[in-house]
Design an enzyme around this catalytic site. Structure first.
Site, PDB file in Angstrom:
ATOM      1  N   ASN A  62       0.837  -1.197   0.000  1.00  0.00           N
ATOM      2  CA  ASN A  62       0.000   0.000   0.000  1.00  0.00           C
ATOM      3  C   ASN A  62       0.875   1.252   0.000  1.00  0.00           C
ATOM      4  OD1 ASN A  62       0.573  -0.877   2.682  1.00  0.00           O
ATOM      5  ND2 ASN A  62      -1.108   0.312   3.518  1.00  0.00           N
ATOM      6  N   GLU A  85       0.220   5.185   0.671  1.00  0.00           N
ATOM      7  CA  GLU A  85      -0.741   6.195   1.108  1.00  0.00           C
ATOM      8  C   GLU A  85      -0.327   7.588   0.635  1.00  0.00           C
ATOM      9  OE1 GLU A  85      -1.253   5.471   5.322  1.00  0.00           O
ATOM     10  OE2 GLU A  85      -2.420   3.670   4.899  1.00  0.00           O
ATOM     11  N   CYS A 121      -3.962   0.539  -2.607  1.00  0.00           N
ATOM     12  CA  CYS A 121      -3.841  -0.712  -1.843  1.00  0.00           C
ATOM     13  C   CYS A 121      -2.722  -1.592  -2.395  1.00  0.00           C
ATOM     14  CB  CYS A 121      -5.148  -1.487  -1.902  1.00  0.00           C
ATOM     15  SG  CYS A 121      -6.495  -0.758  -0.958  1.00  0.00           S
ATOM     16  N   GLU A 132      -2.873  -4.683  -3.180  1.00  0.00           N
ATOM     17  CA  GLU A 132      -3.350  -5.526  -4.286  1.00  0.00           C
ATOM     18  C   GLU A 132      -3.279  -4.770  -5.609  1.00  0.00           C
ATOM     19  OE1 GLU A 132      -4.739  -4.928  -1.377  1.00  0.00           O
ATOM     20  OE2 GLU A 132      -5.926  -6.610  -0.640  1.00  0.00           O
ATOM     21  N   CYS A 161     -10.211  -4.908   0.275  1.00  0.00           N
ATOM     22  CA  CYS A 161     -11.353  -3.989   0.279  1.00  0.00           C
ATOM     23  C   CYS A 161     -12.251  -4.316  -0.921  1.00  0.00           C
ATOM     24  CB  CYS A 161     -10.867  -2.546   0.217  1.00  0.00           C
ATOM     25  SG  CYS A 161     -10.275  -2.019  -1.400  1.00  0.00           S
ATOM     26  N   CYS A 205     -10.737  -3.635  -4.353  1.00  0.00           N
ATOM     27  CA  CYS A 205      -9.701  -4.590  -4.751  1.00  0.00           C
ATOM     28  C   CYS A 205     -10.294  -5.954  -5.099  1.00  0.00           C
ATOM     29  CB  CYS A 205      -8.640  -4.719  -3.664  1.00  0.00           C
ATOM     30  SG  CYS A 205      -7.527  -3.296  -3.666  1.00  0.00           S
TER      31      CYS A 205
END
Ligand code: THU
Length: 132
Positions: free
Chosen positions: A43, A45, A54, A56, A86, A89
């Site tokens: 991830n 941010e 993310c 993924e 999530c 994803c």
């Protein structure tokens, strides 16, 4: 070492490079593409929170960049009770996966639970696949 252990270790190493100063929640993902190559992501941010990505998504982008578009197996790792992908994803994984592709959810010590893509995203959207 089995293939799944390799994939777990790849995801764990990717997690170490996560950039998560806002949530302090690092995630790693490793995808074994259908033809065998492994792609990882973490991830990333951002101070503008919605711009974060993310783990993924990073792994999928690396896979597609390398010319692979079919997922064989996935490991996601985070130090949570169960670091499941999530909703967004799940849809991203579905784009490149058969319904029976396994998504293994790991903690730092190993895999905790495994799901298929279809279990994670029942009745997922397909642009031309949901017609009668
Ligand atoms: N996150 C992922 O990267 N993958 C998941 O499967 C769950 C959540 C990230 C997004 C955000 O950077 C942090 O974890 C906390 O939500």
């Amino acid at each position: 070492m089995s293939g799944l252990e390799d994939l777990f270790e790849a995801a764990k190493a990717a997690r170490e490079n996560a950039y998560a100063p806002y949530s302090n929640f690092k995630v790693g993902a490793a995808i074994r593409a259908a033809r065998g190559r492994v792609f990882t992501g973490c991830n990333v941010e951002n101070a503008a929170y919605p711009e974060g990505t993310c783990a993924e998504a990073g792994a999928i982008a690396a896979m597609v960049l390398a010319g692979e578009t079919r997922i064989g197996e996935v490991v996601v790792i985070g130090d949570a009770a169960l670091c499941t992908p999530c909703g967004g994803c799940r849809q991203k994984l579905k784009e490149f996966s058969a319904p029976d592709v396994s998504v293994h959810i790991a903690g730092l010590d190993g895999i905790k639970q495994s799901f298929t893509v279809a279990e994670l995203l029942p009745a997922g959207f397909e642009l031309h696949g949901n017609r009668d």
